[in-house]
Design a protein around this motif. Sequence first.
Motif, PDB file in Angstrom:
ATOM      1  N   VAL A  60       0.014   9.687   8.733  1.00  0.00           N
ATOM      2  CA  VAL A  60       0.226   9.005  10.017  1.00  0.00           C
ATOM      3  C   VAL A  60      -1.039   8.253  10.427  1.00  0.00           C
ATOM      4  O   VAL A  60      -0.984   7.084  10.829  1.00  0.00           O
ATOM      5  N   ALA A  61      -2.192   8.912  10.308  1.00  0.00           N
ATOM      6  CA  ALA A  61      -3.462   8.248  10.645  1.00  0.00           C
ATOM      7  C   ALA A  61      -3.681   7.020   9.773  1.00  0.00           C
ATOM      8  O   ALA A  61      -4.101   5.963  10.261  1.00  0.00           O
ATOM      9  N   LEU A  68       0.856  -1.184   0.000  1.00  0.00           N
ATOM     10  CA  LEU A  68       0.000   0.000   0.000  1.00  0.00           C
ATOM     11  C   LEU A  68       0.886   1.225   0.000  1.00  0.00           C
ATOM     12  O   LEU A  68       1.913   1.252   0.680  1.00  0.00           O
ATOM     13  N   GLN A  69       0.468   2.227  -0.760  1.00  0.00           N
ATOM     14  CA  GLN A  69       1.240   3.455  -0.785  1.00  0.00           C
ATOM     15  C   GLN A  69       0.322   4.667  -0.728  1.00  0.00           C
ATOM     16  O   GLN A  69      -0.834   4.605  -1.131  1.00  0.00           O
ATOM     17  N   LEU A  70       0.868   5.739  -0.198  1.00  0.00           N
ATOM     18  CA  LEU A  70       0.163   7.005  -0.081  1.00  0.00           C
ATOM     19  C   LEU A  70       0.872   8.047  -0.922  1.00  0.00           C
ATOM     20  O   LEU A  70       2.094   8.033  -1.024  1.00  0.00           O
ATOM     21  N   ASP A  71       0.097   8.947  -1.480  1.00  0.00           N
ATOM     22  CA  ASP A  71       0.715  10.117  -2.086  1.00  0.00           C
ATOM     23  C   ASP A  71       0.327  11.329  -1.238  1.00  0.00           C
ATOM     24  O   ASP A  71      -0.514  11.246  -0.337  1.00  0.00           O
ATOM     25  N   HIS A  72       0.968  12.434  -1.499  1.00  0.00           N
ATOM     26  CA  HIS A  72       0.769  13.642  -0.712  1.00  0.00           C
ATOM     27  C   HIS A  72      -0.694  14.079  -0.693  1.00  0.00           C
ATOM     28  O   HIS A  72      -1.269  14.351   0.374  1.00  0.00           O
ATOM     29  N   GLU A  73      -1.306  14.135  -1.855  1.00  0.00           N
ATOM     30  CA  GLU A  73      -2.682  14.611  -1.940  1.00  0.00           C
ATOM     31  C   GLU A  73      -3.652  13.641  -1.263  1.00  0.00           C
ATOM     32  O   GLU A  73      -4.592  14.060  -0.593  1.00  0.00           O
ATOM     33  N   GLY A  74      -3.435  12.350  -1.450  1.00  0.00           N
ATOM     34  CA  GLY A  74      -4.283  11.360  -0.795  1.00  0.00           C
ATOM     35  C   GLY A  74      -4.154  11.397   0.714  1.00  0.00           C
ATOM     36  O   GLY A  74      -5.142  11.218   1.438  1.00  0.00           O
ATOM     37  N   ALA A  75      -2.943  11.633   1.197  1.00  0.00           N
ATOM     38  CA  ALA A  75      -2.732  11.731   2.644  1.00  0.00           C
ATOM     39  C   ALA A  75      -3.469  12.941   3.208  1.00  0.00           C
ATOM     40  O   ALA A  75      -4.102  12.863   4.264  1.00  0.00           O
ATOM     41  N   ALA A  76      -3.407  14.066   2.488  1.00  0.00           N
ATOM     42  CA  ALA A  76      -4.146  15.255   2.932  1.00  0.00           C
ATOM     43  C   ALA A  76      -5.647  14.977   2.907  1.00  0.00           C
ATOM     44  O   ALA A  76      -6.382  15.405   3.808  1.00  0.00           O
ATOM     45  N   PHE A  77      -6.111  14.252   1.895  1.00  0.00           N
ATOM     46  CA  PHE A  77      -7.522  13.883   1.796  1.00  0.00           C
ATOM     47  C   PHE A  77      -7.938  13.041   3.006  1.00  0.00           C
ATOM     48  O   PHE A  77      -9.035  13.213   3.547  1.00  0.00           O
ATOM     49  N   MET A  78      -7.064  12.123   3.428  1.00  0.00           N
ATOM     50  CA  MET A  78      -7.356  11.282   4.600  1.00  0.00           C
ATOM     51  C   MET A  78      -7.596  12.137   5.843  1.00  0.00           C
ATOM     52  O   MET A  78      -8.399  11.784   6.694  1.00  0.00           O
TER      53      MET A  78
END
Length: 169
Positions: free
Chosen positions: A86-87, A58-68
């Motif tokens: 982090v969440a 699983l990977q996160l990108d910057h925009e997806g992390a902000a969306f989370m």
Amino acid sequence: MSALHRFSPGVLYGKQAIELLHYANENNFAIPVVTVNTTSGINAAMEAAAAAGSPLALQLDHEGAAFMAGAGLSNVQHHAAVVGAVACALYVHTMAKAYGVPVLLGTEAVTQDKLSWLDGLLQAGADFFHQRGFPLFSGHKIDLSELPFEENIETVKLYLSQTASMHMH
């Protein structure tokens, strides 16, 4: 023996992560990589991996992390992207064990303009590591291909020294 039974469920790191990659190579299978930005996306990926008897990346990108993190948080200085990542990582740690799936967890390739986001993730990761004795993420990808070669290598070496101290690759 399937990879699900050979490797512990949860977020893999260090030697376990390297062993999983070697195992996949030796047994001619790919590890699916899914970019996630919602808990339902994480659950769907884990459910599919468990049903297929497969490990998962699983990977996160910057925009997806902000969306989370949600629209209510400011992303000035990458605040929402760090908090959201982090969440998400904490959620993945919990759910990977619940689904019985070994997971490699990281970021999509972080570019030069997002290095301060990576700095925030590494600080949060260091805090997590000191509290728990294992890393928050399996590793992070960095793409500095737009930089001159020598600057690219020197910058990546600085980040590798930080991640290696937390058993990340």
